[in-house]
Design a protein around this motif. Structure first.
Motif, PDB file in Angstrom:
ATOM      1  N   GLU A 176      35.588  47.349  47.904  1.00  0.00           N
ATOM      2  CA  GLU A 176      36.462  46.566  47.031  1.00  0.00           C
ATOM      3  C   GLU A 176      35.914  45.153  46.902  1.00  0.00           C
ATOM      4  O   GLU A 176      35.533  44.520  47.898  1.00  0.00           O
ATOM      5  CB  GLU A 176      37.886  46.511  47.598  1.00  0.00           C
ATOM      6  N   VAL A 177      35.864  44.665  45.670  1.00  0.00           N
ATOM      7  CA  VAL A 177      35.410  43.299  45.394  1.00  0.00           C
ATOM      8  C   VAL A 177      36.440  42.640  44.489  1.00  0.00           C
ATOM      9  O   VAL A 177      36.825  43.219  43.462  1.00  0.00           O
ATOM     10  CB  VAL A 177      34.025  43.296  44.706  1.00  0.00           C
ATOM     11  N   ARG A 178      36.876  41.449  44.875  1.00  0.00           N
ATOM     12  CA  ARG A 178      37.846  40.732  44.028  1.00  0.00           C
ATOM     13  C   ARG A 178      37.742  39.232  44.274  1.00  0.00           C
ATOM     14  O   ARG A 178      37.324  38.805  45.347  1.00  0.00           O
ATOM     15  CB  ARG A 178      39.272  41.214  44.297  1.00  0.00           C
ATOM     16  N   PRO A 179      38.096  38.420  43.270  1.00  0.00           N
ATOM     17  CA  PRO A 179      38.074  36.963  43.439  1.00  0.00           C
ATOM     18  C   PRO A 179      39.370  36.485  44.091  1.00  0.00           C
ATOM     19  O   PRO A 179      40.383  37.188  44.079  1.00  0.00           O
ATOM     20  CB  PRO A 179      37.967  36.457  41.998  1.00  0.00           C
ATOM     21  N   GLY A 180      39.318  35.273  44.659  1.00  0.00           N
ATOM     22  CA  GLY A 180      40.532  34.696  45.227  1.00  0.00           C
ATOM     23  C   GLY A 180      40.260  33.973  46.524  1.00  0.00           C
ATOM     24  O   GLY A 180      39.116  33.754  46.926  1.00  0.00           O
ATOM     25  N   PHE A 181      41.339  33.590  47.204  1.00  0.00           N
ATOM     26  CA  PHE A 181      41.227  33.001  48.529  1.00  0.00           C
ATOM     27  C   PHE A 181      41.051  34.143  49.524  1.00  0.00           C
ATOM     28  O   PHE A 181      41.870  35.064  49.564  1.00  0.00           O
ATOM     29  CB  PHE A 181      42.473  32.194  48.869  1.00  0.00           C
TER      30      PHE A 181
END
Length: 309
Positions: free
Chosen positions: A90-95
């Motif tokens: 899983e890859v996602r942007p964010g803190f």
């Protein structure tokens, strides 16, 4: 023992120690594995603009970019993932701390495997949370809010050490430590391990001059009796030892772990508030940063911070 393991990789082009350990545990436990990477930004608000792992330049997150990152992670971890029948990337942007906790809830993870990343945000030119000493803001924020045990892996671990034949449970008799003991006992029974129960008697420096050697020995004897009374009666079917030392807790635990060739340390995580800010206990900070073997922390449910805070 564990059915869903979540680990996070701080890099894209290297299979780091937490990823390798989590993959091995997933195969050893027959557990599902989620290998996660959070794309980070130099902007507090525009988190969809992230640092490109190839160039270091700001780029917008697109489905195509996420696929490229997933491909790199799969390639770098290919050897570790051999034999993992149930895994996702899983890859996602964010803190990072927030996305890790969200993913843990979504996957119903019962173990998170992380690495201490102190100073990594400044090095990468990204913004996470407040700067802290110790394990790094991401790991501390996760520990304070985690619904499941958190394993901290600070260096490469030989596969044979992941059989966990020698487990150290460190206690100060708090309620948090009761949860940690239950996990330690369960692990020792599963792996047919020798369980070491250790309490470190800490005498404040200002009071040390008032203690004679005989008084210290009496204190140690009394604590040994308490260790036996609180924990030994719950132990069945495994080899164990109960020890009490005097000194600074993290230093004594590390020395004990080395001299007894410990494979896994389990402790309670004492979340505390100071000056309207929350902190993970200093013992967990030092053990997580300096231990040569994996450290599992268990946080008391009623001490958890709410996700929204």
């Amino acid at each position: 023992m564990f059915k869903k393991i979540l680990t996070t990789s701080d890099s894209v082009d290297v299979c780091d120690a937490p990823s390798a350990v989590a993959a091995h545990l997933a195969k050893q436990e027959g557990a599902g594995l989620c290998l996660m990477h959070v794309l980070e930004s130099s902007d507090l608000i525009r988190r969809q603009w992230v640092k490109d792992f190839r160039t270091g330049e700001d780029v917008a997150v697109t489905a195509e970019y996420i696929d490229v990152v997933k491909g790199m992670i799969k390639k770098k971890c290919a050897e570790s993932l051999i034999g993992c029948k149930d895994y996702v990337i899983e890859v996602r942007p964010g803190f990072p701390w927030l996305e890790i906790l969200r993913m843990a809830r979504a996957t119903r993870a019962d173990l998170m495997v992380l690495g201490p990343h102190r100073g990594k945000a400044e090095e990468k030119g990204v913004v996470r949370m407040r700067t802290v000493e110790g394990l790094g803001s991401t790991v501390e924020a996760v520990i304070m809010r985690a619904h499941c045990p958190v394993m901290i892996v600070s260096r490469d671990v030989p596969k044979e050490k992941l059989a966990f034949k020698r487990i150290l449970f460190g206690t100060d008799f708090s309620e948090t430590c009761q949860y940690a003991f239950e996990l330690s006992l369960k692990a020792a029974q599963k792996y047919n391990s020798r369980l070491h129960i250790l309490h470190v008697l800490r005498i404040p420096r200002g009071e040390r001059v008032a203690y004679t050697p005989a008084q210290i020995e009496r204190e140690i004897a009394g604590v040994k009796e308490k260790v036996q009374k609180v924990y030994a009666k719950q132990i069945k079917g495994i080899d164990y030892a109960c020890d009490v030392l005097e000194g600074e807790p993290s230093a004594e635990i590390l020395k004990y772990a080395t001299s007894n060739q410990i494979d896994l340390i389990v402790v309670g995580s004492h979340v505390r508030e100071q000056a309207e800010r929350w902190y993970v206990g200093s013992v967990v900070e030092k053990l997580g940063s300096e231990s040569y073997c994996p450290l599992i922390t268990v946080t008391r449910p009623e001490a958890l911070l709410k996700l929204e805070e």
